[in-house]
Design a protein around this motif. Sequence first.
Motif, PDB file in Angstrom:
ATOM      1  N   MET A  74     -25.095 -19.762 -34.735  1.00 40.61           N
ATOM      2  CA  MET A  74     -24.728 -20.151 -33.368  1.00 40.61           C
ATOM      3  C   MET A  74     -23.215 -20.305 -33.203  1.00 40.61           C
ATOM      4  O   MET A  74     -22.481 -20.431 -34.172  1.00 40.61           O
ATOM      5  CB  MET A  74     -25.342 -21.504 -33.046  1.00 40.61           C
ATOM      6  CG  MET A  74     -26.808 -21.486 -32.857  1.00 40.61           C
ATOM      7  SD  MET A  74     -27.334 -23.161 -32.545  1.00 40.61           S
ATOM      8  CE  MET A  74     -27.567 -23.110 -30.820  1.00 40.61           C
ATOM      9  N   PRO A 121     -15.254 -27.665 -23.289  1.00 39.96           N
ATOM     10  CA  PRO A 121     -14.524 -26.543 -22.689  1.00 39.96           C
ATOM     11  C   PRO A 121     -13.861 -26.963 -21.377  1.00 39.96           C
ATOM     12  O   PRO A 121     -14.350 -27.864 -20.700  1.00 39.96           O
ATOM     13  CB  PRO A 121     -15.610 -25.501 -22.445  1.00 39.96           C
ATOM     14  CG  PRO A 121     -16.876 -26.267 -22.348  1.00 39.96           C
ATOM     15  CD  PRO A 121     -16.709 -27.454 -23.229  1.00 39.96           C
ATOM     16  N   ASP A 135     -16.716 -24.565 -16.615  1.00 40.79           N
ATOM     17  CA  ASP A 135     -18.077 -24.099 -16.874  1.00 40.79           C
ATOM     18  C   ASP A 135     -18.041 -22.698 -17.463  1.00 40.79           C
ATOM     19  O   ASP A 135     -17.583 -21.764 -16.812  1.00 40.79           O
ATOM     20  CB  ASP A 135     -18.889 -24.068 -15.568  1.00 40.79           C
ATOM     21  CG  ASP A 135     -19.215 -25.462 -15.094  1.00 40.79           C
ATOM     22  OD1 ASP A 135     -19.252 -26.362 -15.949  1.00 40.79           O
ATOM     23  OD2 ASP A 135     -19.417 -25.643 -13.884  1.00 40.79           O
ATOM     24  N   ILE A 136     -18.552 -22.563 -18.663  1.00 45.74           N
ATOM     25  CA  ILE A 136     -18.563 -21.247 -19.295  1.00 45.74           C
ATOM     26  C   ILE A 136     -19.638 -20.391 -18.645  1.00 45.74           C
ATOM     27  O   ILE A 136     -20.766 -20.829 -18.469  1.00 45.74           O
ATOM     28  CB  ILE A 136     -18.792 -21.383 -20.806  1.00 45.74           C
ATOM     29  CG1 ILE A 136     -17.589 -22.097 -21.411  1.00 45.74           C
ATOM     30  CG2 ILE A 136     -19.003 -20.026 -21.454  1.00 45.74           C
ATOM     31  CD1 ILE A 136     -17.606 -22.196 -22.892  1.00 45.74           C
ATOM     32  N   GLN A 137     -19.261 -19.163 -18.269  1.00 48.54           N
ATOM     33  CA  GLN A 137     -20.178 -18.302 -17.538  1.00 48.54           C
ATOM     34  C   GLN A 137     -20.959 -17.410 -18.489  1.00 48.54           C
ATOM     35  O   GLN A 137     -20.385 -16.713 -19.323  1.00 48.54           O
ATOM     36  CB  GLN A 137     -19.386 -17.441 -16.554  1.00 48.54           C
ATOM     37  CG  GLN A 137     -18.627 -18.259 -15.530  1.00 48.54           C
ATOM     38  CD  GLN A 137     -19.576 -19.063 -14.663  1.00 48.54           C
ATOM     39  OE1 GLN A 137     -20.393 -18.525 -13.944  1.00 48.54           O
ATOM     40  NE2 GLN A 137     -19.493 -20.389 -14.765  1.00 48.54           N
ATOM     41  N   VAL A 162     -26.423 -14.878 -25.614  1.00 47.02           N
ATOM     42  CA  VAL A 162     -26.396 -16.155 -24.889  1.00 47.02           C
ATOM     43  C   VAL A 162     -27.301 -17.203 -25.551  1.00 47.02           C
ATOM     44  O   VAL A 162     -27.031 -18.394 -25.509  1.00 47.02           O
ATOM     45  CB  VAL A 162     -26.798 -15.916 -23.412  1.00 47.02           C
ATOM     46  CG1 VAL A 162     -26.854 -17.210 -22.643  1.00 47.02           C
ATOM     47  CG2 VAL A 162     -25.791 -15.002 -22.764  1.00 47.02           C
ATOM     48  N   GLN A 189     -27.556 -17.755 -28.534  1.00 44.61           N
ATOM     49  CA  GLN A 189     -26.921 -18.307 -29.729  1.00 44.61           C
ATOM     50  C   GLN A 189     -25.738 -19.215 -29.376  1.00 44.61           C
ATOM     51  O   GLN A 189     -24.889 -19.451 -30.211  1.00 44.61           O
ATOM     52  CB  GLN A 189     -26.414 -17.164 -30.611  1.00 44.61           C
ATOM     53  CG  GLN A 189     -27.489 -16.232 -31.091  1.00 44.61           C
ATOM     54  CD  GLN A 189     -28.245 -16.802 -32.252  1.00 44.61           C
ATOM     55  OE1 GLN A 189     -28.881 -17.833 -32.141  1.00 44.61           O
ATOM     56  NE2 GLN A 189     -28.176 -16.154 -33.387  1.00 44.61           N
ATOM     57  N   VAL A 190     -25.681 -19.645 -28.128  1.00 40.73           N
ATOM     58  CA  VAL A 190     -24.537 -20.439 -27.697  1.00 40.73           C
ATOM     59  C   VAL A 190     -24.978 -21.861 -27.378  1.00 40.73           C
ATOM     60  O   VAL A 190     -26.026 -22.080 -26.783  1.00 40.73           O
ATOM     61  CB  VAL A 190     -23.885 -19.792 -26.450  1.00 40.73           C
ATOM     62  CG1 VAL A 190     -22.825 -20.700 -25.867  1.00 40.73           C
ATOM     63  CG2 VAL A 190     -23.277 -18.473 -26.822  1.00 40.73           C
ATOM     64  N   LEU A 191     -24.165 -22.790 -27.807  1.00 40.41           N
ATOM     65  CA  LEU A 191     -24.435 -24.188 -27.508  1.00 40.41           C
ATOM     66  C   LEU A 191     -23.181 -24.767 -26.862  1.00 40.41           C
ATOM     67  O   LEU A 191     -22.087 -24.611 -27.390  1.00 40.41           O
ATOM     68  CB  LEU A 191     -24.743 -24.931 -28.817  1.00 40.41           C
ATOM     69  CG  LEU A 191     -25.185 -26.367 -28.697  1.00 40.41           C
ATOM     70  CD1 LEU A 191     -26.550 -26.443 -28.050  1.00 40.41           C
ATOM     71  CD2 LEU A 191     -25.249 -27.007 -30.069  1.00 40.41           C
ATOM     72  N   ILE A 192     -23.348 -25.363 -25.695  1.00 41.01           N
ATOM     73  CA  ILE A 192     -22.198 -25.945 -25.014  1.00 41.01           C
ATOM     74  C   ILE A 192     -22.346 -27.457 -25.044  1.00 41.01           C
ATOM     75  O   ILE A 192     -23.389 -27.998 -24.671  1.00 41.01           O
ATOM     76  CB  ILE A 192     -22.089 -25.425 -23.574  1.00 41.01           C
ATOM     77  CG1 ILE A 192     -21.881 -23.913 -23.611  1.00 41.01           C
ATOM     78  CG2 ILE A 192     -20.934 -26.091 -22.839  1.00 41.01           C
ATOM     79  CD1 ILE A 192     -21.962 -23.246 -22.276  1.00 41.01           C
ATOM     80  N   VAL A 193     -21.323 -28.117 -25.519  1.00 38.71           N
ATOM     81  CA  VAL A 193     -21.369 -29.576 -25.619  1.00 38.71           C
ATOM     82  C   VAL A 193     -20.251 -30.123 -24.748  1.00 38.71           C
ATOM     83  O   VAL A 193     -19.106 -29.690 -24.863  1.00 38.71           O
ATOM     84  CB  VAL A 193     -21.185 -30.034 -27.080  1.00 38.71           C
ATOM     85  CG1 VAL A 193     -21.429 -31.519 -27.193  1.00 38.71           C
ATOM     86  CG2 VAL A 193     -22.105 -29.285 -28.011  1.00 38.71           C
ATOM     87  N   LYS A 194     -20.598 -31.058 -23.856  1.00 37.05           N
ATOM     88  CA  LYS A 194     -19.580 -31.645 -22.993  1.00 37.05           C
ATOM     89  C   LYS A 194     -19.576 -33.155 -23.176  1.00 37.05           C
ATOM     90  O   LYS A 194     -20.183 -33.887 -22.381  1.00 37.05           O
ATOM     91  CB  LYS A 194     -19.867 -31.288 -21.534  1.00 37.05           C
ATOM     92  CG  LYS A 194     -19.480 -29.870 -21.210  1.00 37.05           C
ATOM     93  CD  LYS A 194     -19.547 -29.645 -19.729  1.00 37.05           C
ATOM     94  CE  LYS A 194     -18.806 -28.387 -19.355  1.00 37.05           C
ATOM     95  NZ  LYS A 194     -18.922 -28.097 -17.941  1.00 37.05           N
ATOM     96  N   PRO A 195     -18.932 -33.647 -24.193  1.00 36.64           N
ATOM     97  CA  PRO A 195     -18.892 -35.093 -24.407  1.00 36.64           C
ATOM     98  C   PRO A 195     -17.939 -35.746 -23.416  1.00 36.64           C
ATOM     99  O   PRO A 195     -17.081 -35.080 -22.830  1.00 36.64           O
ATOM    100  CB  PRO A 195     -18.372 -35.229 -25.830  1.00 36.64           C
ATOM    101  CG  PRO A 195     -18.249 -33.841 -26.363  1.00 36.64           C
ATOM    102  CD  PRO A 195     -18.166 -32.934 -25.201  1.00 36.64           C
ATOM    103  N   ALA A 255     -18.943 -34.588 -32.294  1.00 36.10           N
ATOM    104  CA  ALA A 255     -19.846 -33.455 -32.056  1.00 36.10           C
ATOM    105  C   ALA A 255     -19.397 -32.237 -32.850  1.00 36.10           C
ATOM    106  O   ALA A 255     -20.214 -31.519 -33.436  1.00 36.10           O
ATOM    107  CB  ALA A 255     -19.900 -33.133 -30.571  1.00 36.10           C
TER     108      ALA A 255
END
Lengths: 234, 497
Positions: free
Chosen positions: A74, A80, A83-85, A96, A98-104, A113
């Motif tokens: 991943m 970021p 917002d990643i599109q 897509v 395989q993508v993990l978006i973390v917004k702490p 994280a």
Amino acid sequence: MNKSLSMLENHPHIWRAREQSQQEERFSLGFDQLDEALNGGISTSGVIRIRTLTGIGELSLFKHVISKQRTHKMIAFVNPPGDIQAPWLATFGIDVKQVLIVKPSTEKESLWATEQCLKSTACHCVILWSNGVNTKESRRLQVAATHNDALCLLFTRPNRNSMHNSAALQTLPISLDLCLNYRQHALEVSVLKQRHGWPKDSIAIHNDWTPNNRAIKWAVEHNKVKRHVLHSVS
Amino acid sequence: MLWAYLYFHQITLDTHEKASLSVGNNSRYDTKNEARHKRTGESANGQHQPGKTQTPAVIVYCEKTNHIVQRNNGALQQGIEIGHGLAQAGALCPQVCIIPFSEEDERLTLVQLAHRLYPFVSDIVIDTHNTLAIRLDNLVHYYGGHKELWSTITHELNLSKVSYHFATAWSIEAARILALNGVDNYECDRDNIKHRLSQCSLSLTALDKKTKEALTRVGIRHVHQLLAMPVHELGRRFDNNTISYLTALRGETFPHVTLFRPAEHFEHFTLLPFDVENTQHLTPFMEKLLGYLAHYLRARNLQTSTLCFQIDFREHPSTQLEIKSALPQSTVDSWLSLLTLRIENEVLPEPAVSITLRCDNFETIEGSNGDFFSNRFNEVAQKQLIGRLNAKLGEECTFQPKVSDTHQFETMSNAEISSSISASTFTSDIVPTFLFDTPKPLTQSTKVCFGPVRLHSEWWHETPRKRDYFIAQTLYGVRMLIFKDEDNQWWAQGLFS
């Protein structure tokens, strides 16, 4: 005295420039000049700090590494700047799923994280946006990344207007420290510090990361109407 | 001793339903399904009624006895009962789908099931074509209790999607009577078993017909009456087989049975749910078989360089498809790519009815091919990571991007799950990396490097929008997605990294 000198001589953490570069695997970035300056590319694990503005092609510079290597694992985006599109990810060559978006919500949480992602062995590349990483924290990330064969890209603000800010100036115990600037229609990469190599300034890279109007301009220039058409008014 | 007896009363039907489910709820298969199967009744009555959401009636018909031996819920609703003849079934439900009953096919399916159970239980006896016996008393010790052991077995059975009746008793013979009676209860107390057993009818026992008749004539109709008789009394009137059966029923002898041993090579058989005419429609079933193979190989740390598919037809002799790979492989993907290449040129002489995958030569994965470990894809690690992040940061902080079916930048990529989310992602080079939450007024001087791209929002929206999008670059080289709205105002909406 002699003893302490020999201790220093034999210390495994002191690297001498006369030593041959180790035959370790490297990931090519796909830009000849830059790969040459980096002894064949970036190392396959560890932390890389990139001081850059957002939006000057800083992710596209690492396209080969992010989307072509170790694709079964991943990619994590931590904190970021927008917002990643998903269609962009697909265009970039990333699956897509395989993508993990973390917004702490805090800086501390995003570091936590990142460390978890690196240690999990599920991610091959963790991309972190953070401005306040200190020596100790970067060391932790470096160790977590190298032990789990993962890469951490750390994007920070450039220190152009903050010379007095010591946090931004200090060197960190990481694999590679880069600075990106945009000058005269090209992206300039400066290698501030690298393991087992010398720093290098201002490597100009021509990388088009957005579509352009060249095709239209070319078409307009090469398809001028040579003679009047029947129904032409002018 | 404690034995469990499993009676798979509709194993052909279950395999058929599993196979038709595995190719998805694909309508194109359904239509074929209907067209291919033998139909009974007149075509005038047999028209399919649209709007009916009932499950289609499926029955298993035994030609030898002219009886329906298995039927699904759809058939039950139509009033078809087990034991009916084909004509009666056809009269009740003209669109019924008929699967021919074959003892050999059921036995093959049962052997596959035994292979599946073998990692969990050691002593398995394949009794008839649809019954299995499992010895439990020697396993309880390893599982730490009857409950744990039984839940492990039932979990595996539920995964293989078969329906069954079961019972436990001190011997295979006793458990058999209870299972055929449909007890469906795990019981390890001797007295309870005895109580249940004594109520069973004599017709369920494996005694031969003559003996049963003789016993009924003297008024013995239930098992408890039989068990109450002294053995020496019976010995005078009946032969040795009957006596040894009765002692086994009482659990007084050690059973002499052949235990199931798994085969040394891999072989898996699939009965196709409908006759497959071309190789493209055969591929999903083959992929499923490859999945089983990959599972088998992975569990044994093996890989292989040759596979053999056997395709069976109704009349034509079977075709053998051998697939060879230069490099020994174990994953589904690597074999599937070779399979699709190999199968492309194949033409089936007639519709296929079943396929078998066979694999005899295995090679162990050695330490030298290190990619086994570096490419180790750990799904568990992924789930653990997401779980840990969610636990600390909250569910809304961690997400995976989703794509919705639109070209509007605002709604292109959203975390919320709606029905319009498409399975595949589209690529588009004018989509920015990052999108701002709301457009910001453009305040810097910029140079346009791409555009315009005009986007109209859909007319059915409350506030239709018409915007001209451009990619523009600032003095510092930052590339932004900007747009001009209908009032000639300029806005910045995203960044290209």
